[in-house]
Design a protein around this motif. Structure first.
Motif, short mmCIF file in Angstrom:
data_model
loop_
_atom_site.label_atom_id
_atom_site.label_comp_id
_atom_site.label_asym_id
_atom_site.label_seq_id
_atom_site.Cartn_x
_atom_site.Cartn_y
_atom_site.Cartn_z
N ALA A 57 0.20 -0.53 12.38
CA ALA A 57 0.41 0.92 12.30
C ALA A 57 -0.31 1.51 11.09
O ALA A 57 -0.98 2.55 11.19
N TRP A 58 -0.21 0.83 9.94
CA TRP A 58 -0.92 1.30 8.75
C TRP A 58 -2.43 1.23 8.95
O TRP A 58 -3.18 2.11 8.53
N SER A 59 -2.89 0.17 9.61
CA SER A 59 -4.33 0.00 9.87
C SER A 59 -4.85 1.13 10.76
O SER A 59 -5.97 1.63 10.56
N PHE A 60 -4.03 1.51 11.74
CA PHE A 60 -4.40 2.64 12.60
C PHE A 60 -4.55 3.92 11.77
O PHE A 60 -5.51 4.67 11.95
N LEU A 61 -3.62 4.16 10.86
CA LEU A 61 -3.70 5.35 10.01
C LEU A 61 -4.94 5.32 9.13
O LEU A 61 -5.61 6.34 8.94
N VAL A 62 -5.24 4.14 8.57
CA VAL A 62 -6.43 4.00 7.72
C VAL A 62 -7.68 4.34 8.52
O VAL A 62 -8.55 5.10 8.07
N PHE A 63 -7.78 3.78 9.73
CA PHE A 63 -8.96 4.03 10.57
C PHE A 63 -9.04 5.50 10.98
O PHE A 63 -10.12 6.09 11.00
N THR A 100 -3.90 -12.48 -1.46
CA THR A 100 -3.18 -11.84 -2.57
C THR A 100 -1.67 -12.01 -2.48
O THR A 100 -0.97 -11.77 -3.47
N THR A 101 -1.16 -12.38 -1.32
CA THR A 101 0.27 -12.44 -0.98
C THR A 101 0.93 -11.07 -1.08
O THR A 101 2.17 -10.96 -1.06
N ASN A 102 0.14 -10.00 -1.17
CA ASN A 102 0.67 -8.65 -1.36
C ASN A 102 0.11 -7.75 -0.25
O ASN A 102 -1.07 -7.38 -0.28
N VAL A 103 0.95 -7.42 0.71
CA VAL A 103 0.51 -6.60 1.85
C VAL A 103 0.15 -5.19 1.38
O VAL A 103 -0.86 -4.62 1.82
N LYS A 104 0.94 -4.62 0.50
CA LYS A 104 0.69 -3.25 0.03
C LYS A 104 -0.66 -3.16 -0.67
O LYS A 104 -1.43 -2.25 -0.42
N LEU A 105 -0.95 -4.12 -1.55
CA LEU A 105 -2.24 -4.14 -2.25
C LEU A 105 -3.39 -4.27 -1.26
O LEU A 105 -4.43 -3.62 -1.40
N SER A 106 -3.20 -5.08 -0.24
CA SER A 106 -4.25 -5.29 0.77
C SER A 106 -4.53 -4.01 1.55
O SER A 106 -5.69 -3.67 1.81
N VAL A 107 -3.46 -3.30 1.92
CA VAL A 107 -3.63 -2.02 2.61
C VAL A 107 -4.34 -1.02 1.70
O VAL A 107 -5.21 -0.27 2.14
N CYS A 108 -3.98 -1.00 0.40
CA CYS A 108 -4.64 -0.10 -0.55
C CYS A 108 -6.13 -0.40 -0.65
O CYS A 108 -6.96 0.51 -0.68
N ILE A 109 -6.48 -1.69 -0.71
CA ILE A 109 -7.90 -2.08 -0.84
C ILE A 109 -8.70 -1.61 0.37
O ILE A 109 -9.76 -0.99 0.22
N ILE A 110 -8.20 -1.90 1.58
CA ILE A 110 -8.95 -1.51 2.78
C ILE A 110 -9.00 0.01 2.92
O ILE A 110 -9.98 0.56 3.42
N THR A 111 -7.96 0.71 2.43
CA THR A 111 -7.95 2.17 2.49
C THR A 111 -9.04 2.75 1.60
O THR A 111 -9.83 3.61 2.03
#
Length: 373
Positions: A57-63, A100-111
């Protein structure tokens, strides 16, 4: 609550003051109201499918935000190509999360990476009316050199995307994601994500896959992202840059063609001890390839129209005719338009045509190097 509403309305008004159309203001106000008031929490004890669904869902928002920043949005992509773009983004997020073991950080990076790419893509289209291609990686230094000579405009859609991004980041920082603990879940997650990304690449790189998903080859302006999504377009441009060997091609068949030509057109014998006649004058050939020159009156004539002027714009050039000594005047067909000017130089200097090389590639960047030329 009153402060929350006031802040949301203030941000909506700020969007209008920065140049957005007024009907964007209420949308932005509502977005920020929701962003500030909403909090999402995915507990460590939540089932894995729930975590996967949240990341997708977050990936969809990023895209979606990326597509808005580029300009076309997602309305014309189609469900299957939209799904593949989101799968690719989700795969990258999970690979980063496994590291990174950190989902939030990973979403921030791709964003952040997606938004930077979106802005660059928008500027590239303003420069050459064509989106970023995989081959542009090899021309980054040239792009940086000439970038200062252009004027760029931040479009309404891009500005709107930045406001959506700000609201998105507020929600993201308030969201609690589970950590990927233990090497087994991380390994399984990374391998599954890697397989998903490779599968997307294989589909977009193959002729059968492209046909199955309805990929549309559009290169001008934002058309490729509009109909396919940016990530599928970038993957496709990478696979399309590969030169395929023509059917029946071999060194032996090429040598046979040369021998047949020489048999029909034997060359003039040359003295091996004195190959060049010292008394023969050889010309110095000076070639000027002027990409800023344009004879618009000739263009108008080719369209069956006229462009009258009160003075002779190209007086000296027009005075040159083939009847004059040492003058040979005519027209040549350029293989490029609006970019990749180096390909015209490649054709002139080598005598090779770009017809046998993939579309939107630059021969000097991809196919020629110190080992093969």
């Amino acid at each position: 609550m009153a402060l929350l509403i006031f802040t949301s309305l203030l941000l909506g008004g700020l969007s209008v003051s920065l140049g957005l159309r007024i009907f964007f203001a209420p949308i932005i106000s509502v977005l920020f109201f929701l962003a500030i008031s909403v909090k999402i929490e995915v507990k460590d004890t939540s089932p894995l499918p729930y975590t996967i669904f949240t990341v997708i869902a977050w990936s969809f928002l990023v895209f979606w935000i990326m597509q808005i920043a580029i300009s076309p949005g997602i309305n014309s992509i189609g469900p299957l190509k939209l799904f593949l773009n989101v799968v690719f983004v989700s795969g990258i997020v999970f690979i980063l999360a496994s590291i990174t073991t950190n989902v939030k950080l990973s979403v921030c990076i791709i964003t952040v990476v997606s938004m930077v790419i979106a802005v660059l893509d928008n500027f590239v289209v303003q420069t050459r009316n064509m989106e970023i291609q995989f081959s542009d990686i090899y021309a980054i230094s040239t792009a940086m050199t000439v970038a200062g000579g252009y004027k760029y405009t931040i479009m309404n859609a891009t500005l709107f995307a930045f406001f959506i991004l700000a609201a998105f980041l507020i929600i993201l920082f308030k969201t609690k994601f589970p950590r990927l603990k233990g090497w087994k879940p991380r390994l399984i997650s990374s391998m599954a994500s890697l397989v998903s990304c490779i599968l997307v690449i294989v589909i977009v790189s193959s002729s059968a896959g492209v046909k199955a998903i309805g990929y549309i080859d559009k290169y001008w302006s934002f058309r490729s992202s509009q109909y396919n999504g940016f990530y599928l377009s970038l993957i496709r441009s990478a696979s399309a840059s590969k030169v395929h060997q023509p059917k029946g091609y071999s060194t032996e068949s090429l040598q046979d063609m040369i021998n047949n030509y020489l048999s029909a057109n034997p060359p003039t014998p040359v003295d091996p001890e004195n190959p060049i006649d010292p008394d023969k004058k050889l010309p110095n050939v000076i070639v000027i390839m002027n990409e800023t020159f344009s004879d618009l009156q000739t263009v108008a004539n080719s369209l069956g129209k006229e462009m009258p002027t009160d003075v002779n714009v190209l007086e000296y050039y027009n005075s040159l005719t083939n009847d004059m000594p040492n003058v040979s005047k005519g027209f040549a067909l350029a293989s490029v338009y609006g970019g990749n000017t180096a390909n015209s130089e490649f054709e002139f200097l080598t005598g090779n045509t770009m017809a046998f090389l993939p579309l939107n590639t630059v021969a000097y960047n991809l196919y020629l190097n110190e080992n093969n030329c």
